[in-house]
Scaffold this active site. Structure first.
Site, PDB file in Angstrom:
ATOM      1  N   ASN A   8      16.458  24.803   4.296  1.00 58.72           N
ATOM      2  CA  ASN A   8      16.114  24.871   2.872  1.00 58.72           C
ATOM      3  C   ASN A   8      15.666  23.474   2.453  1.00 58.72           C
ATOM      4  O   ASN A   8      16.486  22.597   2.245  1.00 58.72           O
ATOM      5  CB  ASN A   8      17.351  25.319   2.083  1.00 58.72           C
ATOM      6  N   LYS A  10      14.495  22.509  -0.231  1.00 53.31           N
ATOM      7  CA  LYS A  10      14.644  22.262  -1.675  1.00 53.31           C
ATOM      8  C   LYS A  10      13.331  21.663  -2.218  1.00 53.31           C
ATOM      9  O   LYS A  10      12.264  21.956  -1.679  1.00 53.31           O
ATOM     10  CB  LYS A  10      15.863  21.380  -1.950  1.00 53.31           C
ATOM     11  N   HIS A  88      20.504  30.814  -5.132  1.00 55.22           N
ATOM     12  CA  HIS A  88      21.079  29.520  -4.737  1.00 55.22           C
ATOM     13  C   HIS A  88      21.853  28.933  -5.914  1.00 55.22           C
ATOM     14  O   HIS A  88      21.433  29.079  -7.065  1.00 55.22           O
ATOM     15  CB  HIS A  88      19.961  28.572  -4.294  1.00 55.22           C
ATOM     16  N   GLU A  90      22.027  26.058  -7.053  1.00 50.95           N
ATOM     17  CA  GLU A  90      21.253  25.144  -7.909  1.00 50.95           C
ATOM     18  C   GLU A  90      20.449  25.930  -8.939  1.00 50.95           C
ATOM     19  O   GLU A  90      20.191  25.435 -10.039  1.00 50.95           O
ATOM     20  CB  GLU A  90      20.351  24.269  -7.025  1.00 50.95           C
ATOM     21  N   GLY A 166      25.408  19.431  -0.384  1.00 45.12           N
ATOM     22  CA  GLY A 166      24.865  18.092  -0.605  1.00 45.12           C
ATOM     23  C   GLY A 166      25.903  17.012  -0.789  1.00 45.12           C
ATOM     24  O   GLY A 166      25.585  15.901  -1.229  1.00 45.12           O
ATOM     25  N   SER A 204      26.520  21.166   3.609  1.00 46.08           N
ATOM     26  CA  SER A 204      26.773  19.975   4.430  1.00 46.08           C
ATOM     27  C   SER A 204      26.932  20.288   5.916  1.00 46.08           C
ATOM     28  O   SER A 204      27.757  19.668   6.594  1.00 46.08           O
ATOM     29  CB  SER A 204      27.986  19.200   3.888  1.00 46.08           C
TER      30      SER A 204
HETATM   31  P1  PGA Z   1      23.122  20.863   2.176  1.00 43.52           P
HETATM   32  O1  PGA Z   1      22.492  22.048   1.313  1.00 43.52           O
HETATM   33  O2  PGA Z   1      23.002  21.267   3.636  1.00 43.52           O
HETATM   34  O3  PGA Z   1      22.275  19.657   1.849  1.00 43.52           O
HETATM   35  O4  PGA Z   1      24.537  20.713   1.760  1.00 43.52           O
HETATM   36  C1  PGA Z   1      22.680  23.389   1.670  1.00 43.52           C
HETATM   37  C2  PGA Z   1      21.982  24.271   0.654  1.00 43.52           C
HETATM   38  O5  PGA Z   1      22.013  23.949  -0.540  1.00 43.52           O
HETATM   39  O6  PGA Z   1      21.378  25.300   1.005  1.00 43.52           O
END
Ligand code: PGA
Length: 243
Positions: A8, A10, A88, A90, A166, A204
């Site tokens: 992803n 983003k 998601h 976010e 994140g 993460s």
């Molecule tokens: P991250 O994000 O691996 O940077 O923690 C995962 C995600 O939001 O899909």
């Protein structure tokens, strides 16, 4: 069932940077790899990645029409997408997406032949209040309600604890196992049988913790944010998914 690893990106990327990143990615035997990239780069990634699946990160709940600034599921299918991330955290948190909106987006994606990767996950406050499993169940029910079993069986689910995204701190193997086992039980309850629905973990994931997470019984792969922007790191995660 082979593992499924989804990058992803983003809201990251530029034409030149994407080209360099894609040059470092290759298929891994026995692992499906998909890249969910920003809308403007879908065509570039489709052209420059071979052997990898393509996905978007969001989709409109509406069909084509007077919805300025939106992107329909039909458009994503037209550009070669097989997948789209839906719900998601976010988008739930910063774009006001409710369980009901996410349910409609998942259905719009399915109707266009896309596979929605539906994200669920609790906030830290919900975990501290002991509301993890009920939060996940509510989010899952909202997507499944009004969906025929054949469509439910096509979904990919992703457990992404909001506090692990994140932050550099993934959920522990015990925490992941508890939620994934409960999602599997929910699927059996809904579909009445062991289904092939894949349950990914996200939050993460790195090359250093991927193997332990992928070894868990009901973890069918990962949804990878930050680490998917670094070719060697993402490839190392994909290789761990290959066993
Ligand atoms: P991250 O994000 O691996 O940077 O923690 C995962 C995600 O939001 O899909």
């Amino acid at each position: 069932m082979g593992k499924f690893v989804v990058g992803n990106w983003k809201m990251n990327g530029r034409l030149a940077a994407n080209e360099a990143l894609l040059a470092g990615l290759q298929p891994v035997a026995g692992v499906e790899i998909a890249l969910c990239v920003p809308f403007p780069y879908l065509a570039q990634v489709a052209a420059l990645s071979s052997g990898l699946s393509l996905g978007a990160q969001n989709v409109s709940e509406h069909d084509d029409g007077a919805f300025t600034g939106e992107v329909s599921a039909q458009m994503l299918a037209d550009l070669g997408c097989q997948y789209v991330i839906v719900g998601h955290s976010e988008r739930r948190q910063s774009h006001g997406e409710t369980d009901a909106v996410i349910g409609r987006k998942a259905k719009a994606a399915l109707a266009a032949g896309l596979v929605p990767i539906v994200c669920v996950g609790e906030t830290l406050a919900q975990r501290q209040a002991g509301e993890v499993l009920e939060t996940i169940r509510r989010q899952l029910d909202a997507v499944a309600d009004g969906m025929v079993e054949a469509d439910l069986a096509r979904l990919v689910l992703a457990y992404e604890p909001v506090w692990a995204i994140g932050t550099g701190h993934s959920a522990s193997a015990e925490q992941v196992a508890e939620v994934h086992d409960s999602i599997r039980a929910w699927l059996v309850g809904r579909l009445g049988q062991q289904s092939a629905v894949r349950i990914l973990y996200g939050g993460s994931v790195k090359a250093t913790n991927a193997a332990a997470l992928f070894a868990l019984a009901n973890v069918d792969g990962g949804l990878i944010g930050g680490a998917s922007l670094i070719a060697e790191e993402f490839m190392a995660i994909c290789r761990q998914a290959g066993g």
